[in-house]
Scaffold this motif. Structure first.
Motif, PDB file in Angstrom:
ATOM      1  N   ALA A  35       0.782  -1.099  -0.017  1.00 17.03           N
ATOM      2  CA  ALA A  35      -0.058  -0.128   0.128  1.00 17.03           C
ATOM      3  C   ALA A  35       0.688   1.279  -0.033  1.00 17.03           C
ATOM      4  O   ALA A  35       2.155   1.323   0.170  1.00 17.03           O
ATOM      5  CB  ALA A  35      -0.834   0.179   1.142  1.00 17.03           C
ATOM      6  N   HIS A  36       0.310   2.483  -0.392  1.00 12.34           N
ATOM      7  CA  HIS A  36       1.091   3.624   0.095  1.00 12.34           C
ATOM      8  C   HIS A  36       1.251   3.723   1.431  1.00 12.34           C
ATOM      9  O   HIS A  36       0.283   3.614   2.391  1.00 12.34           O
ATOM     10  CB  HIS A  36       0.222   4.745  -0.544  1.00 12.34           C
ATOM     11  CG  HIS A  36      -0.115   4.909  -1.984  1.00 12.34           C
ATOM     12  ND1 HIS A  36       0.860   5.026  -2.889  1.00 12.34           N
ATOM     13  CD2 HIS A  36      -1.185   4.542  -2.759  1.00 12.34           C
ATOM     14  CE1 HIS A  36       0.462   4.808  -4.351  1.00 12.34           C
ATOM     15  NE2 HIS A  36      -1.010   4.743  -4.209  1.00 12.34           N
ATOM     16  N   ARG A  37       2.515   4.118   1.703  1.00 12.93           N
ATOM     17  CA  ARG A  37       2.888   4.401   3.117  1.00 12.93           C
ATOM     18  C   ARG A  37       3.318   5.485   3.829  1.00 12.93           C
ATOM     19  O   ARG A  37       4.200   6.040   2.951  1.00 12.93           O
ATOM     20  CB  ARG A  37       3.986   3.157   3.455  1.00 12.93           C
ATOM     21  CG  ARG A  37       3.710   1.797   3.252  1.00 12.93           C
ATOM     22  CD  ARG A  37       4.454   0.815   4.176  1.00 12.93           C
ATOM     23  NE  ARG A  37       5.898   0.704   3.185  1.00 12.93           N
ATOM     24  CZ  ARG A  37       6.048  -0.172   2.374  1.00 12.93           C
ATOM     25  NH1 ARG A  37       5.309  -1.148   2.080  1.00 12.93           N
ATOM     26  NH2 ARG A  37       7.477  -0.312   1.900  1.00 12.93           N
ATOM     27  N   VAL A  38       2.625   6.074   4.730  1.00 13.57           N
ATOM     28  CA  VAL A  38       2.921   7.306   5.317  1.00 13.57           C
ATOM     29  C   VAL A  38       3.324   7.459   6.660  1.00 13.57           C
ATOM     30  O   VAL A  38       2.307   7.135   7.444  1.00 13.57           O
ATOM     31  CB  VAL A  38       1.749   8.375   4.745  1.00 13.57           C
ATOM     32  CG1 VAL A  38       2.050   9.866   5.273  1.00 13.57           C
ATOM     33  CG2 VAL A  38       1.427   8.297   3.525  1.00 13.57           C
ATOM     34  N   SER A  39       4.363   8.273   7.072  1.00  8.72           N
ATOM     35  CA  SER A  39       4.537   8.345   8.459  1.00  8.72           C
ATOM     36  C   SER A  39       4.130   9.782   8.984  1.00  8.72           C
ATOM     37  O   SER A  39       4.505  10.579   8.156  1.00  8.72           O
ATOM     38  CB  SER A  39       6.250   8.160   8.630  1.00  8.72           C
ATOM     39  OG  SER A  39       6.457   6.681   8.833  1.00  8.72           O
ATOM     40  N   VAL A  40       3.718   9.715  10.148  1.00 10.32           N
ATOM     41  CA  VAL A  40       3.534  10.951  10.907  1.00 10.32           C
ATOM     42  C   VAL A  40       4.735  11.627  11.724  1.00 10.32           C
ATOM     43  O   VAL A  40       4.918  10.751  12.826  1.00 10.32           O
ATOM     44  CB  VAL A  40       2.376  10.688  11.736  1.00 10.32           C
ATOM     45  CG1 VAL A  40       2.151  12.009  12.607  1.00 10.32           C
ATOM     46  CG2 VAL A  40       1.054  10.140  10.811  1.00 10.32           C
ATOM     47  N   ASP A  41       5.347  12.443  11.306  1.00 17.86           N
ATOM     48  CA  ASP A  41       6.336  13.308  11.972  1.00 17.86           C
ATOM     49  C   ASP A  41       7.854  12.372  11.708  1.00 17.86           C
ATOM     50  O   ASP A  41       8.681  12.882  11.425  1.00 17.86           O
ATOM     51  CB  ASP A  41       6.112  13.463  13.324  1.00 17.86           C
ATOM     52  CG  ASP A  41       7.041  14.497  13.886  1.00 17.86           C
ATOM     53  OD1 ASP A  41       7.449  15.492  13.005  1.00 17.86           O
ATOM     54  OD2 ASP A  41       7.259  14.400  15.045  1.00 17.86           O
ATOM     55  N   MET A  42       7.672  11.126  12.123  1.00 19.82           N
ATOM     56  CA  MET A  42       9.059  10.152  11.958  1.00 19.82           C
ATOM     57  C   MET A  42       8.606   8.939  11.594  1.00 19.82           C
ATOM     58  O   MET A  42       7.676   8.223  12.245  1.00 19.82           O
ATOM     59  CB  MET A  42       9.761  10.330  13.131  1.00 19.82           C
ATOM     60  CG  MET A  42      10.543  11.356  13.546  1.00 19.82           C
ATOM     61  SD  MET A  42      11.906  11.657  12.484  1.00 19.82           S
ATOM     62  CE  MET A  42      12.876  10.254  13.183  1.00 19.82           C
ATOM     63  N   PRO A  43       9.502   8.147  10.744  1.00 19.12           N
ATOM     64  CA  PRO A  43       9.059   6.723  10.675  1.00 19.12           C
ATOM     65  C   PRO A  43       9.290   5.988  11.720  1.00 19.12           C
ATOM     66  O   PRO A  43      10.368   6.227  12.435  1.00 19.12           O
ATOM     67  CB  PRO A  43      10.004   6.480   9.678  1.00 19.12           C
ATOM     68  CG  PRO A  43      10.335   7.685   8.990  1.00 19.12           C
ATOM     69  CD  PRO A  43      10.371   8.699   9.808  1.00 19.12           C
ATOM     70  N   SER A  44       8.415   5.283  12.365  1.00 14.44           N
ATOM     71  CA  SER A  44       8.511   4.388  13.668  1.00 14.44           C
ATOM     72  C   SER A  44       9.723   3.709  13.584  1.00 14.44           C
ATOM     73  O   SER A  44       9.892   2.860  12.775  1.00 14.44           O
ATOM     74  CB  SER A  44       7.304   3.672  13.935  1.00 14.44           C
ATOM     75  OG  SER A  44       6.419   4.591  14.213  1.00 14.44           O
ATOM     76  N   GLY A  45      10.407   3.752  14.581  1.00 14.52           N
ATOM     77  CA  GLY A  45      11.835   3.074  14.962  1.00 14.52           C
ATOM     78  C   GLY A  45      12.919   3.565  14.548  1.00 14.52           C
ATOM     79  O   GLY A  45      14.164   3.437  14.786  1.00 14.52           O
ATOM     80  N   LEU A  46      12.758   4.802  13.957  1.00 11.24           N
ATOM     81  CA  LEU A  46      13.894   5.649  13.360  1.00 11.24           C
ATOM     82  C   LEU A  46      14.252   6.666  14.297  1.00 11.24           C
ATOM     83  O   LEU A  46      13.249   7.523  14.997  1.00 11.24           O
ATOM     84  CB  LEU A  46      13.545   6.336  11.921  1.00 11.24           C
ATOM     85  CG  LEU A  46      14.710   6.893  11.366  1.00 11.24           C
ATOM     86  CD1 LEU A  46      15.540   5.879  10.715  1.00 11.24           C
ATOM     87  CD2 LEU A  46      14.161   7.827  10.177  1.00 11.24           C
ATOM     88  N   PRO A  47      15.551   6.767  14.863  1.00 14.68           N
ATOM     89  CA  PRO A  47      15.913   7.787  16.045  1.00 14.68           C
ATOM     90  C   PRO A  47      15.925   9.192  15.300  1.00 14.68           C
ATOM     91  O   PRO A  47      16.112   9.317  14.242  1.00 14.68           O
ATOM     92  CB  PRO A  47      17.156   7.355  16.378  1.00 14.68           C
ATOM     93  CG  PRO A  47      17.781   6.366  15.389  1.00 14.68           C
ATOM     94  CD  PRO A  47      16.432   5.724  14.625  1.00 14.68           C
ATOM     95  N   ALA A  48      15.826  10.166  16.229  1.00 20.39           N
ATOM     96  CA  ALA A  48      15.723  11.484  15.724  1.00 20.39           C
ATOM     97  C   ALA A  48      17.040  11.961  15.261  1.00 20.39           C
ATOM     98  O   ALA A  48      17.100  12.812  14.213  1.00 20.39           O
ATOM     99  CB  ALA A  48      14.933  12.361  16.686  1.00 20.39           C
ATOM    100  N   ASP A  49      18.051  11.697  15.677  1.00 16.26           N
ATOM    101  CA  ASP A  49      19.400  12.207  15.675  1.00 16.26           C
ATOM    102  C   ASP A  49      20.600  11.395  15.347  1.00 16.26           C
ATOM    103  O   ASP A  49      21.437  11.734  15.207  1.00 16.26           O
ATOM    104  CB  ASP A  49      19.766  13.154  16.905  1.00 16.26           C
ATOM    105  CG  ASP A  49      18.482  14.107  17.247  1.00 16.26           C
ATOM    106  OD1 ASP A  49      18.424  15.025  16.502  1.00 16.26           O
ATOM    107  OD2 ASP A  49      18.061  14.134  18.256  1.00 16.26           O
TER     108      ASP A  49
END
Length: 496
Positions: free
Chosen positions: A150-164
């Motif tokens: 399916a089309h995949r969209v993340s809200v703010d950050m892809p889950s599991g990905l650290p911010a920094d």
């Protein structure tokens, strides 16, 4: 410019702004949900079935608010949650209570995962707070989501990905990531490209002053601020006011590179443009760009000194020049004698990398390497985080502006600040576009922009021209198409 802060600083800013604006955290969450919702509606048709996967924290609260808005707008929505509802955040619980009963709300069961029926899935499981690899039921959930076609969209950050930091383990593989207010640093790393997908940044109304109070030397370059960097001209301005620039380059079989730089400088608005090239390129430049003046070098097929640049406001050196000994001698003479800022690109950088004792002449100039050229200049790097740190140190040490080209090209300033570009398209990855960038930045230098502003504005216009040209040309876009789109960039920025 929008300051890019760390994931740990996000909560501080949210709390400070909530207190200042006298709103609740739920109201700020609603702003984020509406910003996502507006983008979503402009991207996907309402006939699509949407599955929204949420955790029980505040990112999950975003997802629930989005589910409500999409449902009210006519999308077929269901929510799949993971986690203990009894330990949910307050904002999650508030949005759960606001969710219409007609929206399906189901727990995720790893032993019996839902049969994928959605045409779009929205990832709102984790936000910026995660700082460890996924495990247990959350790892099972993300692995399941990554298998859904399916089309995949993340809200703010892809889950599991650290911010920094760089990712360890698994993360959601998004086609789009809609980040709020500013892009989190890890979304700008090429190592995370398959998780981030296309990056979209949506403003949720937090005043810039709250970001300026936080320590960070990273900035996100967007169109409103780029427009403000431009010089103002008046009705009595003439071609001398718009700068006299010189492009230096070309060799037998590579005259096209310096031709592209020359034409790009003219399209960017230079008043007078000259080209210094081997004698074999004179007729090519004269016929290809009749608006330019040509200074023939003594070399027939390769560049050779002497060259007097005292009459020019800025000089761009390198496109197509080759690495012959005569070209190296010319470059050294230019570096030693230059009293105007220069842009060094392509073979000028490759020659420079073999003469590191010349680095002492780099102060005040702009270097525009791609990744391989940069590593020849500064050393091999294991990843982009290490590369960005080395680029920053290089710019500080040599008091130059170093433009590290790539997706979200990073401009490193002598004071240690780093500016990440927001414009551009993967279709710029074609021969000659770097030569175009050299001409654009040199043009701004000649028009009287500081090296810092010439680089930042030049990179943004170059990327925006790529966006404009790619709308019709897509993968067939050529460097010359980018040049022809440059005038439209001024109109798009309200600078016509």
């Amino acid at each position: 410019m929008q300051r890019i802060i760390s994931g740990k600083q996000v909560k501080k800013i949210d709390q400070a702004y909530i207190s200042h604006a006298q709103i609740t955290s739920t109201q700020l969450m609603e702003r984020a949900a509406k910003a996502f919702y507006q983008w979503f509606c402009s991207t996907f048709e309402r006939e699509k079935a949407v599955g929204i996967y949420v955790g029980t924290g505040n990112n999950g609260g975003d997802g629930l608010a989005i589910a409500r808005l999409l449902h009210e707008s006519g999308y077929k929505v269901k929510v799949i949650f993971c986690g203990d509802l009894n330990k949910a955040s307050e904002d999650f619980s508030i949005n759960k209570n606001l969710l219409p009963e007609s929206v399906g709300f189901f727990p995720f069961d790893a032993a019996n995962p839902p049969i994928p029926e959605e045409e779009i899935i929205v990832d709102a499981v984790f936000g910026v707070g995660i700082n460890r690899p996924l495990e247990g039921e959350y790892l099972d959930l993300i692995n399941h989501m990554n298998q859904v076609r399916a089309h995949r969209v993340s809200v703010d950050m892809p889950s599991g990905l650290p911010a920094d930091e760089l990712l360890e383990g698994a993360a959601f593989e998004a086609d789009y990531t809609v980040s709020f207010q500013f892009p989190k640093f890890s979304l700008l790393l090429p190592e995370h490209a398959k998780y981030t997908g296309t990056l979209v940044v949506k403003d949720i109304g937090i005043d810039m002053g709250f970001f300026d109070e936080q320590e960070s030397n990273r900035f996100w370059v967007g169109s409103p601020k780029v427009g403000a960097l431009h010089r103002k001209f008046h009705a009595f301005s003439h071609k001398g006011d718009f700068g006299k620039v010189l492009l230096v380059g070309g060799s037998y079989g590579k005259i096209g590179a310096i031709l592209l730089s020359t034409k790009a400088a003219l399209r960017t608005g230079s008043g007078l443009v000259s080209t210094f090239c081997p004698s074999c390129g004179v007729e090519i430049i004269q016929s290809g760009v009749p608006e330019a003046m040509v200074i023939p070098g003594k070399g027939e097929k390769e560049l050779a000194p002497p060259l007097d640049i005292s009459a020019f406001d800025a000089v761009g050196v390198g496109p197509g020049m080759g690495q012959a000994e005569s070209s190296a001698i010319l470059l050294k003479e230019l570096l030693e004698s230059a009293k105007v800022p220069m842009v060094l690109d392509a073979d000028a950088l490759n020659i420079l990398a073999t003469h590191k004792d010349w680095y002492g002449f780099l102060e005040g100039h702009i270097l525009t390497p791609h990744l391989k050229e940069f590593e020849r200049l500064a050393g091999v790097c294991e990843n982009q985080i290490q590369r960005l740190a080395l680029a920053r140190d290089f710019a500080i040490k040599h008091q130059c502006v170093l433009v590290l080209k790539g997706a979200h090209t990073c401009t490193n300033l002598p004071n240690g600040d780093q500016y990440f570009n927001s414009s551009g398209t993967p279709y710029l990855g074609t021969g000659g576009t770097g030569d175009v960038l050299t001409g654009v930045i040199t043009s701004f230098l000649g028009q009287g922009y500081s090296p810092e502003n010439a680089a930042i504005t030049g990179i943004f216009h170059h990327g925006l021209a790529g966006n404009i040209a790619a709308k019709e040309k897509l993968r067939g876009m050529l460097a010359s198409d980018v040049i022809e789109a440059i005038p439209q960039t001024y109109l798009d920025l309200g600078l016509g």
